[in-house]
Design an enzyme around this catalytic site. Structure first.
Site, PDB file in Angstrom:
ATOM      1  N   GLY A 150      22.075  48.523  16.292  1.00  0.00           N
ATOM      2  CA  GLY A 150      22.582  49.887  16.312  1.00  0.00           C
ATOM      3  C   GLY A 150      22.611  50.427  14.894  1.00  0.00           C
ATOM      4  N   ARG A 173      19.851  45.315  23.007  1.00  0.00           N
ATOM      5  CA  ARG A 173      19.966  45.161  24.458  1.00  0.00           C
ATOM      6  C   ARG A 173      18.644  45.488  25.156  1.00  0.00           C
ATOM      7  NH1 ARG A 173      24.592  48.676  27.046  1.00  0.00           N
ATOM      8  NH2 ARG A 173      23.286  50.277  26.076  1.00  0.00           N
ATOM      9  N   HIS A 279      37.849  39.567   8.198  1.00  0.00           N
ATOM     10  CA  HIS A 279      37.540  40.795   8.947  1.00  0.00           C
ATOM     11  C   HIS A 279      37.743  42.030   8.063  1.00  0.00           C
ATOM     12  CE1 HIS A 279      37.381  42.707  13.238  1.00  0.00           C
ATOM     13  NE2 HIS A 279      36.682  43.394  12.352  1.00  0.00           N
ATOM     14  N   GLY A 281      34.941  43.861   6.937  1.00  0.00           N
ATOM     15  CA  GLY A 281      33.663  44.565   6.874  1.00  0.00           C
ATOM     16  C   GLY A 281      33.820  46.059   6.666  1.00  0.00           C
TER      17      GLY A 281
END
Length: 316
Positions: A150, A173, A279, A281
């Site tokens: 994405g 996906r 965590h 990011g």
């Protein structure tokens, strides 16, 4: 009854919000504290507190009977998914596309370079006054696989471009073509894994990606490969990763873990070849200005009855 907007940032700190007198909106500050700022039934636009977890995110949702929009400040929306079933039909769920791409991509490159070039060992050596010279792997000439292509996956590839990688493969996906080249479907992942020196996870957490990285996935990675997870912790089966890391066959750089926060005493803390960041990011100086712009822009569109951006789904 009022048309309330719940914000995790005080309204007077966000430039460009619709004027309450003109829009009819009333701004309520709620950052996840124990007391609600007003009756949840009056809330029409809910901006979810950032990085406060699922329990807090969904706590007011069942009572938000007038709700029209749920806006997250994260790229992922898995933390609010458990509350969607309690909402009325027609509620738009919007994510924070455009807020986290730069920061998350920066950290991804930092984790890759730190892991390959042995930076954690240098820091430990400095603590012990040890000169740890030697040859270390470079990112140059490596084959990279991005799983989850994405906006964040694309931002990561943008930052890989100057590093002279031998090849960058992309998986999402469904298959499609981009300016940088083809994106292959998840069904092709098994064939791609044995050729990648670095595997980057930037996929959303969904039922299809929960434990996507299991023992079989890891077994197909080549010896000496690096796994980088900037997606969500449960995308990786921690037990399976521990087994591979403890064998020394692969290494890992993780900004997210399962469980999270990683508790003291967990074996992942000291697994060989594993680098962990907590965590972070999206938690940088770039977050707040971009988050405020997103909120102001979305509420302006909402007040003007214009289409919202970043709509992931609509309930009902």
């Amino acid at each position: 009854m009022t048309a309330d907007v719940w914000l995790p940032i005080p309204a007077d700190e966000i430039d460009g919000l619709p004027d309450p007198a003109e829009s009819g909106l009333t701004y309520r500050f709620w950052d996840g504290g124990p007391d609600f700022p007003a009756d949840p039934a009056d809330c029409v636009f809910y901006v979810v507190p950032y990085m406060k977890g699922t329990e807090i995110a969904v706590r007011p949702m069942a009572a938000m009977t007038s709700l029209r929009v749920v806006q997250t400040l994260s790229a992922g929306t898995d933390h609010v998914t458990p509350g969607l079933g309690s909402l009325p039909a027609g509620v738009a769920l919007c994510n924070a596309k455009g807020v986290h791409e730069a920061s998350t991509a920066e950290l991804t490159l930092a984790l890759i370079l730190a892991s390959l070039r042995g930076i954690p060992g240098f820091v430990r050596g400095q603590d012990k006054e040890e000169w740890r010279a030697g040859f270390y792997p470079a990112l140059a000439d490596k084959s990279v696989l991005i799983v989850g292509y994405g906006s964040i996956g694309a931002a990561i590839e943008d930052r890989l471009a100057p590093f002279e990688c031998a090849r960058v493969a992309r998986v999402a996906r469904s298959a499609r073509t981009t300016e940088r080249g083809p994106v292959q479907a998840l069904a092709d992942l098994s064939a791609l894994l044995p050729h990648a020196d670095v595997v980057i996870l930037s996929t959303p957490l969904t039922p299809d990606t929960h434990h996507l990285v299991d023992a079989g996935f890891l077994a197909r990675m080549k010896d000496g490969a690096l796994l980088v997870n900037v997606a969500r912790g449960p995308v990786v089966d921690t037990k399976a990763l521990l087994a591979e890391a403890q064998s020394g066959r692969i290494s890992a750089a993780l900004d997210v873990t399962d469980p999270e926060p990683l508790p003291a005493g967990h074996p992942l803390w000291h697994a060989p070849g594993v680098l962990i960041s907590p965590h972070v990011g999206g938690s940088t100086s770039a977050f707040m200005p971009r988050a405020k712009r997103l909120i102001a822009g979305q509420l302006t569109r909402f007040a003007e009855r214009a289409p919202l951006r970043n709509t992931v789904l609509t309930t009902g």
